[in-house]
Design an enzyme around this catalytic site. Structure first.
Site, short mmCIF file in Angstrom:
data_model
loop_
_atom_site.label_atom_id
_atom_site.label_comp_id
_atom_site.label_asym_id
_atom_site.label_seq_id
_atom_site.Cartn_x
_atom_site.Cartn_y
_atom_site.Cartn_z
N TYR A 109 -15.42 -0.16 -6.78
CA TYR A 109 -14.70 -1.26 -6.15
C TYR A 109 -13.79 -0.75 -5.05
O TYR A 109 -13.13 0.28 -5.21
CB TYR A 109 -13.84 -2.00 -7.19
CG TYR A 109 -13.06 -3.12 -6.55
CD1 TYR A 109 -13.70 -4.32 -6.26
CD2 TYR A 109 -11.74 -2.96 -6.18
CE1 TYR A 109 -13.01 -5.35 -5.65
CE2 TYR A 109 -11.04 -3.98 -5.55
CZ TYR A 109 -11.69 -5.17 -5.28
OH TYR A 109 -11.02 -6.18 -4.66
N TRP A 111 -12.32 -1.55 -0.63
CA TRP A 111 -12.57 -2.15 0.68
C TRP A 111 -13.36 -1.27 1.63
O TRP A 111 -13.90 -1.74 2.61
CB TRP A 111 -11.25 -2.57 1.31
CG TRP A 111 -10.97 -3.98 0.97
CD1 TRP A 111 -10.80 -4.49 -0.30
CD2 TRP A 111 -10.88 -5.08 1.87
NE1 TRP A 111 -10.58 -5.84 -0.23
CE2 TRP A 111 -10.62 -6.23 1.08
CE3 TRP A 111 -10.97 -5.21 3.24
CZ2 TRP A 111 -10.46 -7.50 1.64
CZ3 TRP A 111 -10.81 -6.48 3.80
CH2 TRP A 111 -10.57 -7.60 3.00
N1 LIG Z 1 0.03 -4.15 -8.03
C1 LIG Z 1 -0.97 -4.63 -7.30
N2 LIG Z 1 -2.14 -3.97 -7.23
C2 LIG Z 1 -3.15 -4.44 -6.49
C3 LIG Z 1 -3.01 -5.65 -5.76
C4 LIG Z 1 -1.77 -6.34 -5.85
O1 LIG Z 1 -1.60 -7.41 -5.25
N3 LIG Z 1 -0.77 -5.79 -6.61
N4 LIG Z 1 -4.05 -6.10 -4.98
C5 LIG Z 1 -5.37 -5.71 -5.40
C6 LIG Z 1 -6.35 -6.06 -4.38
S1 LIG Z 1 -6.36 -7.71 -3.90
C7 LIG Z 1 -7.25 -5.19 -3.89
S2 LIG Z 1 -8.51 -5.78 -2.88
C8 LIG Z 1 -7.25 -3.78 -4.27
C9 LIG Z 1 -7.61 -2.86 -3.09
O2 LIG Z 1 -7.92 -1.61 -3.55
P1 LIG Z 1 -8.94 -0.64 -2.75
O3 LIG Z 1 -9.89 -1.44 -1.92
O4 LIG Z 1 -9.52 0.29 -3.75
O5 LIG Z 1 -7.92 0.09 -1.79
P2 LIG Z 1 -8.12 0.86 -0.42
O6 LIG Z 1 -6.87 1.62 -0.20
O7 LIG Z 1 -8.52 -0.10 0.66
O8 LIG Z 1 -9.29 1.86 -0.72
C10 LIG Z 1 -10.37 2.09 0.12
C11 LIG Z 1 -10.70 3.57 0.11
O9 LIG Z 1 -11.95 3.73 0.75
C12 LIG Z 1 -11.87 4.87 1.61
N5 LIG Z 1 -12.86 4.71 2.68
C13 LIG Z 1 -12.76 4.00 3.83
N6 LIG Z 1 -13.88 4.10 4.56
C14 LIG Z 1 -14.72 4.90 3.87
C15 LIG Z 1 -16.04 5.38 4.12
O10 LIG Z 1 -16.66 5.09 5.11
N7 LIG Z 1 -16.58 6.19 3.16
C16 LIG Z 1 -15.93 6.53 2.03
N8 LIG Z 1 -16.56 7.31 1.15
N9 LIG Z 1 -14.67 6.10 1.78
C17 LIG Z 1 -14.09 5.30 2.68
C18 LIG Z 1 -10.45 4.87 2.12
O11 LIG Z 1 -10.09 6.15 2.59
C19 LIG Z 1 -9.68 4.40 0.88
O12 LIG Z 1 -9.25 5.47 0.11
O13 LIG Z 1 -5.95 -3.45 -4.77
C20 LIG Z 1 -5.54 -4.27 -5.85
N10 LIG Z 1 -4.33 -3.75 -6.44
N1 LIG Z 2 -1.73 -6.07 6.03
C1 LIG Z 2 -2.51 -6.29 4.96
N2 LIG Z 2 -3.14 -7.47 4.82
C2 LIG Z 2 -3.93 -7.71 3.74
C3 LIG Z 2 -4.15 -6.72 2.76
C4 LIG Z 2 -3.45 -5.48 2.92
O1 LIG Z 2 -3.55 -4.57 2.08
N3 LIG Z 2 -2.66 -5.30 4.03
N4 LIG Z 2 -4.99 -6.97 1.71
C5 LIG Z 2 -5.97 -8.04 1.85
C6 LIG Z 2 -6.50 -8.40 0.54
S1 LIG Z 2 -7.65 -7.36 -0.16
C7 LIG Z 2 -6.17 -9.53 -0.11
S2 LIG Z 2 -6.87 -9.86 -1.61
C8 LIG Z 2 -5.24 -10.50 0.47
C9 LIG Z 2 -4.24 -10.94 -0.61
O2 LIG Z 2 -3.56 -12.07 -0.30
P1 LIG Z 2 -2.42 -12.56 -1.32
O3 LIG Z 2 -2.78 -12.23 -2.70
O4 LIG Z 2 -2.19 -13.99 -1.05
O5 LIG Z 2 -1.20 -11.67 -0.79
P2 LIG Z 2 0.19 -11.15 -1.37
O6 LIG Z 2 0.79 -10.45 -0.21
O7 LIG Z 2 0.03 -10.41 -2.64
O8 LIG Z 2 1.01 -12.45 -1.70
C10 LIG Z 2 1.26 -13.48 -0.75
C11 LIG Z 2 2.62 -14.06 -0.97
O9 LIG Z 2 2.72 -14.68 -2.23
C12 LIG Z 2 4.07 -14.64 -2.66
N5 LIG Z 2 4.14 -14.71 -4.11
C13 LIG Z 2 4.01 -13.71 -5.00
N6 LIG Z 2 4.13 -14.19 -6.26
C14 LIG Z 2 4.34 -15.52 -6.16
C15 LIG Z 2 4.53 -16.58 -7.11
O10 LIG Z 2 4.52 -16.39 -8.33
N7 LIG Z 2 4.69 -17.83 -6.61
C16 LIG Z 2 4.70 -18.10 -5.27
N8 LIG Z 2 4.86 -19.35 -4.88
N9 LIG Z 2 4.53 -17.11 -4.35
C17 LIG Z 2 4.35 -15.85 -4.79
C18 LIG Z 2 4.61 -13.34 -2.13
O11 LIG Z 2 5.94 -13.51 -1.74
C19 LIG Z 2 3.71 -13.00 -0.96
O12 LIG Z 2 4.38 -13.01 0.25
O13 LIG Z 2 -4.50 -9.93 1.55
C20 LIG Z 2 -5.36 -9.27 2.50
N10 LIG Z 2 -4.55 -8.92 3.63
MO LIG Z 3 -8.04 -7.99 -2.34
#
Ligand SMILES: Nc1nc2c(c(=O)[nH]1)N[C@H]1C(S)=C(S)[C@@H](COP(=O)(O)OP(=O)(O)OC[C@H]3O[C@@H](n4cnc5c(=O)[nH]c(N)nc54)[C@H](O)[C@@H]3O)O[C@H]1N2
Ligand SMILES: Nc1nc2c(c(=O)[nH]1)N[C@H]1C(S)=C(S)[C@@H](COP(=O)(O)OP(=O)(O)OC[C@H]3O[C@@H](n4cnc5c(=O)[nH]c(N)nc54)[C@H](O)[C@@H]3O)O[C@H]1N2
Ligand SMILES: [Mo]
Length: 772
Positions: A109, A111
């Site tokens: 899993y 990005w």
């Molecule tokens: N506490 C908390 N934890 C969260 C979240 C949260 O809201 N709160 N959000 C969650 C969410 S929504 C998500 S999507 C996940 C994201 O979690 P991940 O998608 O696992 O996080 P990334 O840091 O984007 O990891 C991508 C990795 O792929 C590597 N990579 C990039 N390009 C390439 C390539 O071409 N080849 C190879 N082999 N590697 C490559 C990058 O160097 C990087 O280390 O985290 C989750 N974790």
């Molecule tokens: N720059 C940047 N952009 C990203 C990503 C990144 O790593 N970096 N990750 C991408 C990915 S994989 C995903 S899944 C999306 C995630 O998108 P989201 O999951 O929507 O993003 P978050 O930033 O975790 O939260 C959005 C807002 O929700 C509010 N929030 C948190 N808890 C609560 C709650 O209980 N109630 C209410 N009302 N609000 C709350 C927080 O203040 C926060 O500002 O973002 C994407 N965009």
């Molecule tokens: Mo995500």
């Protein structure tokens, strides 16, 4: 000039393949993200993996000795490509021969990178399928609860996401925009696959200029920016469901709801009504009831409900709300409220899930399917809901539930990971660290020495997107672009495709995996196949050579406004939904039939295990929000200047309210310790009234940097919040990630600050220095 795409945008590259290479915004992007501007920065290469490397303890065991290393803590030995490939191929062969392919976890899993071909996760899945299959993951961390739930209620998330009503239509028709969790422009920097135009800042501004009223229900004020004043409702985190139920009750009690809409387009309102008015459980979910749970005033809750019904209103909800314990409930409640208001399918009315989560939502452009690399068939049936990885490793053979069925955890002996970072994304990292010691072998392809690479046994250095040709295409983007190699390959890195081709050759399946094509032949093949398919949709693209030469090709547009679920509203029979009833399900007979106590058949208030109203709050009185970082994508490019500049004494910033800070003797820009029973980390205090009292915010993505990798855990020095978050399923129904249900305490950190090693290679690798 040529183009390069990342998930954070399309960019223009000057002086490619020279020392003077520079990356600048795509000239037509109205609000480009700064993240990509550092793509060629020399700071990035300091954390690169130069050569294949093997963990010392693992290698010694292979040579007949003993493995006394702890994954993550152990040193590495650099080896020749052939040796590393031989080791990996023979391990894959040994494990599938002895235990079957059910013992290989290829979840992978993450990005990874943009580009249609060099997408590491697709590459590893295709490779593992050609060698007999693997245990896969279901759903995402992004949308664990929502991906499982929404198909039962309205439609799959992917359909909803790509059908969001466009920004111009909202500026023209919406009068009230109510949002839960803002419309964070920081998040809309990103769109899966990339974007040629960041539309959110402009979209919001044009709505504000058109006089739209904005209400932001969020513990954080700054996750909305319309360029004008808006109302901020600082809700107690994780209590939004109660607020929505309070509004639904007001509409019911005051007879302000659309009976015709409920009758024609929905099923099950009666069951929900009996819960709302207390017929079933003796407790009416009134605005006063909601006020005590949410910390918001009852009269304002009532008035907002009336306003939603009285005017054209759009109700938006951030994904973060469902990334919580009982995360199904706020999304289900949203659908119930929007159905009672009755504007779903009208221009500018209805609901959004979610404007701001990615740039995609609100795009006016046509949906055109993109070129894809076929992943083949997976003969192994075993899977896990993505966030159950530590449970799987710790409890092989045990049962888990998922969407009405029971399954059992496979017994995993080998993990192959390419394009993700579990030591970024998973919750309760100390628990994951223990679980991670269980498999016999862990193989990782990575660009950088991330914590995942440091915790692997065999590490293959992968090229970065800047070092290879690829194709940019993303959902509802108006163009396709040639991503042309901009930098020479670093060290001995190879494309993921080349790594898997070499392994496939050793395992005798090169023909199946490569189909006789080089990487550049694949690009041509994918493009030409796709070009043929598009002819059926009346879209004519030039041949590959012309495309490659031109660099960017625009798609023809229809100019039609996009209105989510308009077809369903126009003709609910002809355009029936894919739900069991074909209509919106406010009560789901099917989910009710599963009999899960933590996810019954209609939206309801189920207090999370950890929130400000739970007993744990006596010891850990601050709710920790771990949102997406503004300065990077997850953990990617944490070592880039754009991310490093935001840190405080090298630690990730944590937001804390002035009153909470004063009570604890914490001053702005000082280092603090954040802790609970699961772990502790250091962070840098940002004292701000943009956050509700009793709430703290520590964005994800600081590379995991424990004082010591060990089974007992240790102080994390860098500000990775996942040492604090809970590894608890959202429910027995979805098994989604519950990261946002987390309580902590914070104190000033007065001891000498430990040195950081987050962005350094592991011991044994050149460049390594002991942290000071
Ligand atoms: N506490 C908390 N934890 C969260 C979240 C949260 O809201 N709160 N959000 C969650 C969410 S929504 C998500 S999507 C996940 C994201 O979690 P991940 O998608 O696992 O996080 P990334 O840091 O984007 O990891 C991508 C990795 O792929 C590597 N990579 C990039 N390009 C390439 C390539 O071409 N080849 C190879 N082999 N590697 C490559 C990058 O160097 C990087 O280390 O985290 C989750 N974790
Ligand atoms: N720059 C940047 N952009 C990203 C990503 C990144 O790593 N970096 N990750 C991408 C990915 S994989 C995903 S899944 C999306 C995630 O998108 P989201 O999951 O929507 O993003 P978050 O930033 O975790 O939260 C959005 C807002 O929700 C509010 N929030 C948190 N808890 C609560 C709650 O209980 N109630 C209410 N009302 N609000 C709350 C927080 O203040 C926060 O500002 O973002 C994407 N965009
Ligand atoms: Mo995500």
């Amino acid at each position: 000039m040529s183009y390069m795409a990342f998930h954070w945008g399309l960019y223009e590259v000057e002086n490619a393949m020279t020392d003077g290479v520079t990356v600048r915004p795509f000239h037509r992007d109205p609000a480009p993200s700064p993240i990509g501007l550092y793509a060629a920065d020399p700071a990035l290469s300091r954390a690169r993996i130069r050569r294949p490397a093997v963990r010392r303890g693992w290698l010694e065991a292979k040579r007949g000795g003993r493995d006394d290393g702890f994954r993550g803590q152990d040193a590495f030995v650099e080896v020749e490509w052939d040796e590393a490939l031989d080791l990996a191929a023979s391990e894959l062969d040994r494990v599938r021969g002895s235990f079957g392919n059910e013992a290989i976890f290829g979840g992978s899993y993450g990005w990874s990178s943009a580009g249609r071909f060099h997408h590491a996760q697709s590459q590893v899945h295709r490779f593992l399928n050609t060698i007999g299959g693997y245990v896969r993951h279901m759903d995402s961390y992004s949308l664990g609860a929502a991906r499982a739930l929404m198909p039962y209620l309205v439609a799959p998330m992917d359909r909803l996401m790509s059908e969001h009503t466009d920004w111009a239509t909202m500026a023209a028709h919406t009068r009230l925009f109510l949002t839960f969790g803002g419309v964070p422009a920081k998040n809309a920097q990103i769109s899966a696959g990339g974007t040629s135009a960041h539309r959110v800042p402009g979209g919001l501004r044009r709505m504000a200029e058109a006089g739209v009223r904005f209400v932001n229900v969020s513990p954080v004020r700054s996750d909305l920016d319309t360029g004008a004043d808006f109302e901020w409702w600082p809700i107690r985190p994780n209590t939004d469901t109660a607020l929505i139920l309070g509004m639904c009750h007001t509409l019911l009690a005051e007879n302000l709801y659309d009976r015709d809409f409920l009758k024609r387009y929905c099923v099950g309102f009666e069951v929900f009504r009996d819960y709302l008015d207390g017929t079933r459980d003796g407790e009416a979910k009134t605005a006063d009831w909601a006020a005590t749970i949410t910390g918001l005033p009852a009269e304002e809750i009532r008035q907002l409900a009336r306003d939603l019904y009285a005017t054209r209103s759009m109700i938006n909800m951030a994904w973060s709300l469902q990334r919580a314990h009982h995360g199904e409930q706020p999304f289900w409640a949203l659908i119930a409220l929007a159905s009672m208001v009755g504007q779903i399918g009208l221009p500018g009315g209805g609901f959004g899930v979610c404007y701001g989560a990615e740039n995609l939502m609100g795009s006016p452009h046509r949906r055109i399917k993109g070129p894809t690399l076929a992943q083949g068939d997976n003969p192994v049936g075993g899977f896990i809901p993505v966030a159950r990885i530590a449970d799987m490793l710790l409890h092989p053979g045990e049962t888990f539930s998922y969407r009405g069925e029971d399954h059992s955890y496979p017994d995993i002996r080998l993990i192959y990971w390419a394009g993700g970072n579990p030591f970024h994304h998973h919750q309760d990292l100390n628990r994951l660290m223990r679980a991670w010691q269980k498999p016999e072998t862990i193989i990782v392809n990575e660009i950088y020495w991330t914590p995942l690479a440091k915790a692997a046994d065999i590490v293959f250095p992968a090229t970065s997107p800047m070092e290879r040709d690829d194709i940019f295409h993303a959902t509802r983007e108006p163009c396709v672009a040639a991503m042309k190699r901009a930098q020479p390959v670093y060290g001995e890195a190879r494309d993921d495709y080349a790594i898997f081709s070499a392994l496939a050759k050793r395992l005798g399946v090169a023909d199946a995996f490569c189909e006789g094509r080089s990487a550049s032949q694949w690009l041509r093949h994918l493009y030409e196949n796709w070009r043929q398919q598009l002819i059926d949709d009346d879209i004519e693209l030039p041949d590959f050579d012309t495309f490659w030469e031109t660099g960017i090709i625009e798609f023809p547009q229809t100019g039609e406004p996009v209105v989510m679920l308009a077809g369903f509203r126009d003709d609910p029979q002809a355009n029936a939904l894919e739900t069991p009833s074909g209509r919106i399900e406010i009560f789901s007979q099917r989910i009710a039939g599963y009999g899960y106590a933590d996810c019954p058949g209609h939206p309801c208030w189920l207090p999370p295990q950890e929130y400000l109203g739970s007993p744990v709050a006596e010891r850990y009185p601050l709710h920790l929000i771990t949102d997406q970082p503004a300065t990077r994508l997850h953990s990617q490019l944490d070592h880039s200047p754009n991310s490093l500049d935001s840190k405080i004494s090298g630690r990730e910033p944590i937001w804390i309210h002035p009153d909470d800070a004063a009570e604890r003797g914490i001053v702005d820009a000082s280092v603090v310790r954040v802790f609970n029973d699961r772990g502790s980390c250091l962070a840098g205090a940002v004292v701000t009234d943009a956050i509700r009292r009793g709430v703290a915010k520590l964005s994800t993505g600081a590379w995991f940097d424990p004082t010591k990798w060990s089974a007992d855990g240790s102080l994390e020095k860098h500000g990775n919040p996942n040492v604090l978050t809970i590894d608890l399923p959202a429910s027995a129904f979805s098994q989604g990630c519950s990261a946002q249900s987390c309580l902590v305490q914070i104190e000033a950190f007065l001891a000498p600050k430990p040195g950081l090693s987050a962005h350094l290679p592991p011991r044994g690798i050149e460049n390594f220095t002991e942290p000071q």
